[in-house]
Design an enzyme around this catalytic site. Structure first.
Site, PDB file in Angstrom:
ATOM      1  N   HIS A  14       0.804  -1.237   0.000  1.00 57.87           N
ATOM      2  CA  HIS A  14       0.000   0.000   0.000  1.00 57.87           C
ATOM      3  C   HIS A  14       0.834   1.283   0.000  1.00 57.87           C
ATOM      4  CE1 HIS A  14      -3.602  -2.319   0.603  1.00 57.87           C
ATOM      5  NE2 HIS A  14      -3.274  -2.721   1.821  1.00 57.87           N
TER       6      HIS A  14
HETATM    7  C1  ZL4 Z   1      -5.995  -1.083  13.938  1.00 56.05           C
HETATM    8  O1  ZL4 Z   1      -7.031  -2.443  17.157  1.00 56.05           O
HETATM    9  O2  ZL4 Z   1      -9.823   0.468   7.167  1.00 56.05           O
HETATM   10  C2  ZL4 Z   1      -4.989  -0.225  14.393  1.00 56.05           C
HETATM   11  C3  ZL4 Z   1      -6.279  -1.158  12.561  1.00 56.05           C
HETATM   12  C4  ZL4 Z   1      -4.748  -0.122  15.750  1.00 56.05           C
HETATM   13  C5  ZL4 Z   1      -5.147  -0.555  18.034  1.00 56.05           C
HETATM   14  C6  ZL4 Z   1      -6.121   0.354  18.744  1.00 56.05           C
HETATM   15  C7  ZL4 Z   1      -6.689   1.496  17.947  1.00 56.05           C
HETATM   16  C8  ZL4 Z   1      -8.168   1.357  17.732  1.00 56.05           C
HETATM   17  C9  ZL4 Z   1      -7.991  -2.754  13.010  1.00 56.05           C
HETATM   18  C10 ZL4 Z   1      -7.285  -1.991  12.101  1.00 56.05           C
HETATM   19  C11 ZL4 Z   1      -8.696   2.160  16.589  1.00 56.05           C
HETATM   20  C12 ZL4 Z   1      -8.505   1.456  15.268  1.00 56.05           C
HETATM   21  C13 ZL4 Z   1      -9.136   2.196  14.115  1.00 56.05           C
HETATM   22  N1  ZL4 Z   1      -5.433  -0.836  16.642  1.00 56.05           N
HETATM   23  C14 ZL4 Z   1      -8.584   1.739  12.801  1.00 56.05           C
HETATM   24  C15 ZL4 Z   1     -10.121   3.403   7.629  1.00 56.05           C
HETATM   25  C16 ZL4 Z   1      -9.710   3.013   8.931  1.00 56.05           C
HETATM   26  C17 ZL4 Z   1      -9.124   4.011   9.899  1.00 56.05           C
HETATM   27  C18 ZL4 Z   1      -8.389   3.296  11.017  1.00 56.05           C
HETATM   28  O3  ZL4 Z   1      -2.588  -6.483   4.637  1.00 56.05           O
HETATM   29  N2  ZL4 Z   1      -9.278   2.384  11.710  1.00 56.05           N
HETATM   30  C19 ZL4 Z   1      -8.967   2.615   7.808  1.00 56.05           C
HETATM   31  C20 ZL4 Z   1      -5.971  -1.009   6.790  1.00 56.05           C
HETATM   32  C21 ZL4 Z   1      -7.378  -0.811   7.311  1.00 56.05           C
HETATM   33  C22 ZL4 Z   1      -8.859   1.143   7.464  1.00 56.05           C
HETATM   34  C23 ZL4 Z   1      -5.712  -2.412   6.360  1.00 56.05           C
HETATM   35  C24 ZL4 Z   1      -3.981  -3.934   5.317  1.00 56.05           C
HETATM   36  C25 ZL4 Z   1      -2.513  -4.089   4.985  1.00 56.05           C
HETATM   37  C26 ZL4 Z   1      -2.190  -5.267   4.072  1.00 56.05           C
HETATM   38  C27 ZL4 Z   1      -0.694  -5.323   3.720  1.00 56.05           C
HETATM   39  C28 ZL4 Z   1      -4.274  -2.562   5.894  1.00 56.05           C
HETATM   40  N3  ZL4 Z   1      -7.626   0.602   7.502  1.00 56.05           N
HETATM   41  C29 ZL4 Z   1     -10.594   2.057   9.697  1.00 56.05           C
HETATM   42  C30 ZL4 Z   1      -9.773   1.368  10.779  1.00 56.05           C
HETATM   43  C31 ZL4 Z   1      -6.385  -1.715  16.265  1.00 56.05           C
HETATM   44  C32 ZL4 Z   1      -6.710  -1.850  14.865  1.00 56.05           C
HETATM   45  C33 ZL4 Z   1      -7.716  -2.698  14.375  1.00 56.05           C
HETATM   46  C34 ZL4 Z   1      -7.572  -2.028  10.688  1.00 56.05           C
HETATM   47  N4  ZL4 Z   1      -7.166  -1.135   9.780  1.00 56.05           N
HETATM   48  C35 ZL4 Z   1      -8.294  -2.979   9.994  1.00 56.05           C
HETATM   49  N5  ZL4 Z   1      -8.310  -2.648   8.680  1.00 56.05           N
HETATM   50  C36 ZL4 Z   1      -7.609  -1.518   8.569  1.00 56.05           C
HETATM   51  O4  ZL4 Z   1      -2.860  -5.174   2.838  1.00 56.05           O
HETATM   52  C37 ZL4 Z   1       0.232  -5.452   4.859  1.00 56.05           C
HETATM   53 ZN    ZN Z   2      -3.891  -7.327   3.369  1.00 51.54          ZN
END
Ligand code: ZL4
Ligand code: ZN
Ligand code: CA
Length: 392
Positions: free
Chosen positions: A145
């Site tokens: 990404h």
């Molecule tokens: C977390 O529990 O969909 C990050 C991220 C941190 C700890 C505590 C914080 C709580 C799930 C995800 C708040 C979390 C809010 N902590 C996260 C639009 C979003 C904004 C951020 O596999 N919130 C963003 C990214 C995706 C979003 C996926 C995949 C990488 C790869 C290659 C990346 N971002 C909504 C989510 C947690 C967390 C729990 C999380 N973030 C799940 N999905 C996302 O393709 C390596």
């Molecule tokens: Zn992924």
């Protein structure tokens, strides 16, 4: 002891470092670099290192990262401290370069972590270019990404783009394939206007609810006929619950046609393990066997290949998949027992002592399959339509 032998006239290299695995994104953050330790320990307990060239990775240099990333971004990445993290109470601080939010936190040793991940993938690419490896494995890479000047979705440095840029020095055409459950947007964007790289991503697609929201079936590269990159981005948007059988058929059909038309001289395969059943973030019903079948098929195409890691948020399953795929690379699938070795460290961590858990072992609730045969046929038809414009 499992009769793992080095394949004759065929070299597989394994690129890793223990240093990367010590980094933490934060207590409950889904990305756990420790999954790399678990993978390495499983690979080792099967005796697979005897059949490979094993390299301890170095850090990529600033100049190497600069081949894709902007200096502004790298300078900030190198100096930003965890204390610079924007806080809710402290709204004056805008996140710079998308760094410091919950997806891409600033943590201690971040720059080291990023330069090691990139070093792993660059080393792998160089072994391929030198013809010292037929398959080079970089499970610490695959961070698809990251953008030129922006972190995104747990990815800070796009090691895949850097590795493909290396391959392009020698190989006329590189095929990028991405089986992570998320869309490989950063790699697609980086090579959007060249016909020397074709990108193919399989992913869950639901723009309103699933990250990153790009990668629709019709998004195939710049529309203009005079742009060489047109028709060179292939997207396979999928729904929840896809099975091994459907995925494998689709993968072989699509990649078979792509191979015929594009004739790649090298393959870069991102093996994100979050497409497995029971992943904390993923939504598919793939088993280790179905995921591995993609690697086996790519190997059968007979061109040099890099295997990258990527996502994967249930560490025991990440280790299973990447250990199994390492065995496929060295041609030892048939020699390794499906039972996890007695002496494997962390053995109890795997819960079930098999490399191949069943769907019900991976998931407490079965996920409904929302992929109809009709839709999958439409996808194949659209891909073939795009490929009619591609001829090398
Ligand atoms: C977390 O529990 O969909 C990050 C991220 C941190 C700890 C505590 C914080 C709580 C799930 C995800 C708040 C979390 C809010 N902590 C996260 C639009 C979003 C904004 C951020 O596999 N919130 C963003 C990214 C995706 C979003 C996926 C995949 C990488 C790869 C290659 C990346 N971002 C909504 C989510 C947690 C967390 C729990 C999380 N973030 C799940 N999905 C996302 O393709 C390596
Ligand atoms: Zn992924
Ligand atoms: Ca993908």
């Amino acid at each position: 002891e499992y009769n793992i032998v080095r394949p004759k006239g065929y070299t597989v290299s394994y690129h890793a470092t223990d240093e990367m695995e010590k980094h933490h994104f934060g207590q409950t953050h889904p990305m756990k670099p420790w999954r790399l330790t678990l993978t390495k320990s499983l690979v080792t307990s099967y005796g697979m290192p005897f059949a490979m060239d094993n390299y301890n990775t170095r850090h990529a240099t600033y100049e190497e990262l600069n081949a894709f990333h902007s200096s502004d971004y790298l300078d900030y990445l190198a100096t930003a401290a965890p204390e610079d993290q924007p806080r809710d109470q402290d709204s004056e601080k805008e996140p710079k370069f998308n760094l410091g939010g919950s997806d891409c936190p600033l943590f201690h040793g971040l720059y080291d972590y990023c330069s090691m991940s990139a070093g792993t993938s660059l080393d792998a690419a160089r072994k391929i270019c030198n013809k010292q490896s037929d398959i080079a494995i970089a499970w610490g890479g695959g961070l698809h990404h990251a953008k030129k000047s922006e972190a995104s979705g747990f990815c800070y440095i796009n090691d895949i783009v850097l590795a493909i840029l290396q391959l392009l020095r020698l190989y006329p055409r590189v095929l990028y394939i991405d089986i992570d459950v998320h869309h490989g947007d950063g790699v697609e964007e980086a090579f959007y206007s060249t016909d020397r790289v074709m990108t193919v991503s399989f992913h869950k697609y639901h723009p309103e609810t699933f990250f990153p929201g790009t990668g629709g079936l019709e998004d195939n590269g710049p529309k203009s006929e005079h742009n060489p990159g047109a028709h060179h981005a292939i997207n396979i948007p999928l729904n929840d619950g896809i099975t091994d059988e459907q995925y494998e058929n689709l993968f072989k059909t699509v990649i078979g046609s792509v191979n015929e038309r594009f004739r790649p001289s090298a393959i870069a395969l991102q093996c994100g393990a979050d497409s497995l059943a029971g992943d904390r973030l993923g939504r598919f019903n793939l088993r280790v066997q179905g995921h591995g079948a993609c690697v086996r098929y790519c190997k059968s195409l007979g061109v040099p290949m890099i295997l990258f890691g990527g996502g994967g948020y249930t560490p025991r399953n990440v280790a299973r998949a990447w250990a199994y795929e390492t065995s496929i690379a060295i041609g030892a699938e048939a020699s390794i027992p499906s039972t996890i070795p007695e002496h494997a460290p962390w053995r109890s961590h795997f819960i079930h002592d098999t490399l191949f858990p069943t769907l019900s072992q991976s998931l407490s609730e079965p996920r409904n399959n929302r992929n109809t045969e009709k839709r999958l046929r439409e996808i194949v038809a659209h891909v073939n339509e795009q490929l009619r414009f591609v001829q090398h």
